[in-house]
Design a protein around this motif. Structure first.
Motif, mmCIF file in Angstrom:
data_model
loop_
_atom_site.group_PDB
_atom_site.id
_atom_site.type_symbol
_atom_site.label_atom_id
_atom_site.label_comp_id
_atom_site.label_asym_id
_atom_site.label_seq_id
_atom_site.Cartn_x
_atom_site.Cartn_y
_atom_site.Cartn_z
ATOM 1 N N LEU A 90 0.831 -1.203 0.000
ATOM 2 C CA LEU A 90 0.000 0.000 0.000
ATOM 3 C C LEU A 90 0.868 1.256 0.000
ATOM 4 N N HIS A 91 0.389 2.279 -0.682
ATOM 5 C CA HIS A 91 1.048 3.587 -0.687
ATOM 6 C C HIS A 91 0.387 4.436 0.395
ATOM 7 N N GLU A 92 1.186 4.856 1.367
ATOM 8 C CA GLU A 92 0.670 5.670 2.466
ATOM 9 C C GLU A 92 1.723 6.690 2.871
ATOM 10 N N ASP A 93 1.292 7.913 3.066
ATOM 11 C CA ASP A 93 2.185 8.976 3.527
ATOM 12 C C ASP A 93 3.441 9.086 2.669
ATOM 13 N N GLY A 94 3.275 8.952 1.348
ATOM 14 C CA GLY A 94 4.389 9.119 0.426
ATOM 15 C C GLY A 94 5.361 7.959 0.365
ATOM 16 N N ALA A 95 5.015 6.841 0.996
ATOM 17 C CA ALA A 95 5.903 5.671 0.987
ATOM 18 C C ALA A 95 5.077 4.414 0.748
ATOM 19 N N PHE A 96 5.755 3.357 0.370
ATOM 20 C CA PHE A 96 5.112 2.068 0.184
ATOM 21 C C PHE A 96 5.460 1.161 1.359
ATOM 22 N N ARG A 97 4.464 0.402 1.823
ATOM 23 C CA ARG A 97 4.712 -0.571 2.886
ATOM 24 C C ARG A 97 3.941 -1.846 2.582
ATOM 25 N N ILE A 98 4.513 -2.941 3.032
ATOM 26 C CA ILE A 98 3.824 -4.219 2.860
ATOM 27 C C ILE A 98 2.727 -4.304 3.912
ATOM 28 N N ASN A 99 1.509 -4.409 3.453
ATOM 29 C CA ASN A 99 0.344 -4.499 4.326
ATOM 30 C C ASN A 99 0.121 -5.933 4.794
ATOM 31 N N ARG A 100 0.375 -6.895 3.899
ATOM 32 C CA ARG A 100 0.171 -8.293 4.255
ATOM 33 C C ARG A 100 0.993 -9.199 3.362
ATOM 34 N N ALA A 101 1.425 -10.307 3.941
ATOM 35 C CA ALA A 101 2.088 -11.394 3.213
ATOM 36 C C ALA A 101 1.247 -12.636 3.476
ATOM 37 N N THR A 102 0.848 -13.310 2.413
ATOM 38 C CA THR A 102 -0.148 -14.369 2.524
ATOM 39 C C THR A 102 0.315 -15.650 1.841
ATOM 40 N N ALA A 103 -0.029 -16.780 2.447
ATOM 41 C CA ALA A 103 0.134 -18.098 1.840
ATOM 42 C C ALA A 103 -1.157 -18.415 1.101
ATOM 43 N N ASN A 104 -1.058 -18.833 -0.158
ATOM 44 C CA ASN A 104 -2.234 -19.112 -0.989
ATOM 45 C C ASN A 104 -2.199 -20.540 -1.521
ATOM 46 N N HIS A 105 -3.296 -21.237 -1.337
ATOM 47 C CA HIS A 105 -3.469 -22.586 -1.876
ATOM 48 C C HIS A 105 -4.631 -22.524 -2.857
ATOM 49 N N TRP A 106 -4.355 -22.839 -4.116
ATOM 50 C CA TRP A 106 -5.357 -22.778 -5.187
ATOM 51 C C TRP A 106 -5.752 -24.186 -5.600
ATOM 52 N N GLN A 107 -7.034 -24.385 -5.896
ATOM 53 C CA GLN A 107 -7.518 -25.591 -6.545
ATOM 54 C C GLN A 107 -8.151 -25.149 -7.861
ATOM 55 N N LEU A 108 -7.857 -25.881 -8.932
ATOM 56 C CA LEU A 108 -8.314 -25.484 -10.259
ATOM 57 C C LEU A 108 -8.926 -26.655 -11.003
ATOM 58 N N ARG A 109 -9.743 -26.304 -11.995
ATOM 59 C CA ARG A 109 -10.377 -27.308 -12.857
ATOM 60 C C ARG A 109 -10.349 -26.808 -14.295
ATOM 61 N N ARG A 110 -10.132 -27.737 -15.203
ATOM 62 C CA ARG A 110 -10.226 -27.415 -16.624
ATOM 63 C C ARG A 110 -11.699 -27.256 -16.981
ATOM 64 N N THR A 111 -12.042 -26.138 -17.621
ATOM 65 C CA THR A 111 -13.430 -25.877 -18.001
ATOM 66 C C THR A 111 -13.461 -25.559 -19.495
ATOM 67 N N GLU A 112 -14.655 -25.306 -20.000
ATOM 68 C CA GLU A 112 -14.770 -24.887 -21.406
ATOM 69 C C GLU A 112 -14.105 -23.537 -21.641
ATOM 70 N N GLU A 113 -13.964 -22.727 -20.580
ATOM 71 C CA GLU A 113 -13.296 -21.421 -20.669
ATOM 72 C C GLU A 113 -11.778 -21.538 -20.530
ATOM 73 N N GLY A 114 -11.305 -22.737 -20.234
ATOM 74 C CA GLY A 114 -9.892 -22.944 -19.902
ATOM 75 C C GLY A 114 -9.784 -23.258 -18.422
ATOM 76 N N TRP A 115 -8.582 -23.197 -17.878
ATOM 77 C CA TRP A 115 -8.386 -23.467 -16.460
ATOM 78 C C TRP A 115 -9.007 -22.347 -15.640
ATOM 79 N N ARG A 116 -9.723 -22.717 -14.564
ATOM 80 C CA ARG A 116 -10.334 -21.753 -13.664
ATOM 81 C C ARG A 116 -10.174 -22.255 -12.231
ATOM 82 N N ALA A 117 -10.086 -21.304 -11.303
ATOM 83 C CA ALA A 117 -9.961 -21.642 -9.887
ATOM 84 C C ALA A 117 -11.309 -22.078 -9.334
#
Length: 172
Positions: free
Chosen positions: A113-140
């Motif tokens: 996030l940009h705050e008070d003229g500087a950038f700071r890391i607001n959050r660091a997150t672990a992400n686990h995705w599950q996906l499936r092949r669809t008619e649109e292509g791969w989707r979460a």
């Protein structure tokens, strides 16, 4: 059986399978790494389209089911405020494990996030995705994310995703 003992047809079939696997992985990485650019540009419909119609996006702040709820999150005053003040969502690198028409992926994400003229890391997150092949292509079908703040679920999401396994139930 040695390479010399295989037929040209067998070798071609093996190459086709390997190429298809690489194409699947590339499509999934491309899909997931677009999240940040779409989130930061307010591209609500395109970001929601990363998920299946009934896809789930569950993080520490909110749990959303379906593209309409994900679309609404991007359109929300809170998210639009991040964009107006300046923000950057980084998602990657992504590790992908494809198994036929389903896949599991894992990634870290940072919200800056940009705050008070500087950038700071607001959050660091672990992400686990599950996906499936669809008619649109791969989707979460699901993205479960937890802040890396000592939360016990966060390292489990990383470990199971890195191993191509389903995550533990976040409700437990």
């Amino acid at each position: 059986m040695t390479l010399q003992e295989t037929t040209m047809e067998d070798r071609l079939a093996l190459l086709e399978r390997r190429l298809a696997s690489l194409e699947d992985e590339r499509e999934i990485v491309q899909l997931l790494t677009t999240y940040g650019a779409l989130a930061d540009s307010g591209s609500s419909a395109e970001l929601a389209a990363i998920w299946t119609e009934d896809g789930v996006y569950d993080n520490d702040v909110i749990s959303m089911t379906g593209r309409d709820q994900i679309f609404a999150m991007v359109e929300s005053a809170a998210h639009q405020g991040y964009i107006a003040r300046g923000c950057a969502h980084f998602n990657g690198p992504v590790s992908v494990h494809v198994d036929g028409d389903t896949a599991v992926a894992v990634s870290h994400s940072l919200m800056v996030l940009h705050e008070d003229g500087a950038f700071r890391i607001n959050r660091a997150t672990a992400n686990h995705w599950q996906l499936r092949r669809t008619e649109e292509g791969w989707r979460a079908t699901a993205r479960v994310g937890r802040i890396l703040d000592g939360n016990e679920l966060a390292p489990l999401l990383l470990r199971t995703g890195a191993l191509g396994q389903l995550p533990p139930d976040p409700a437990s």
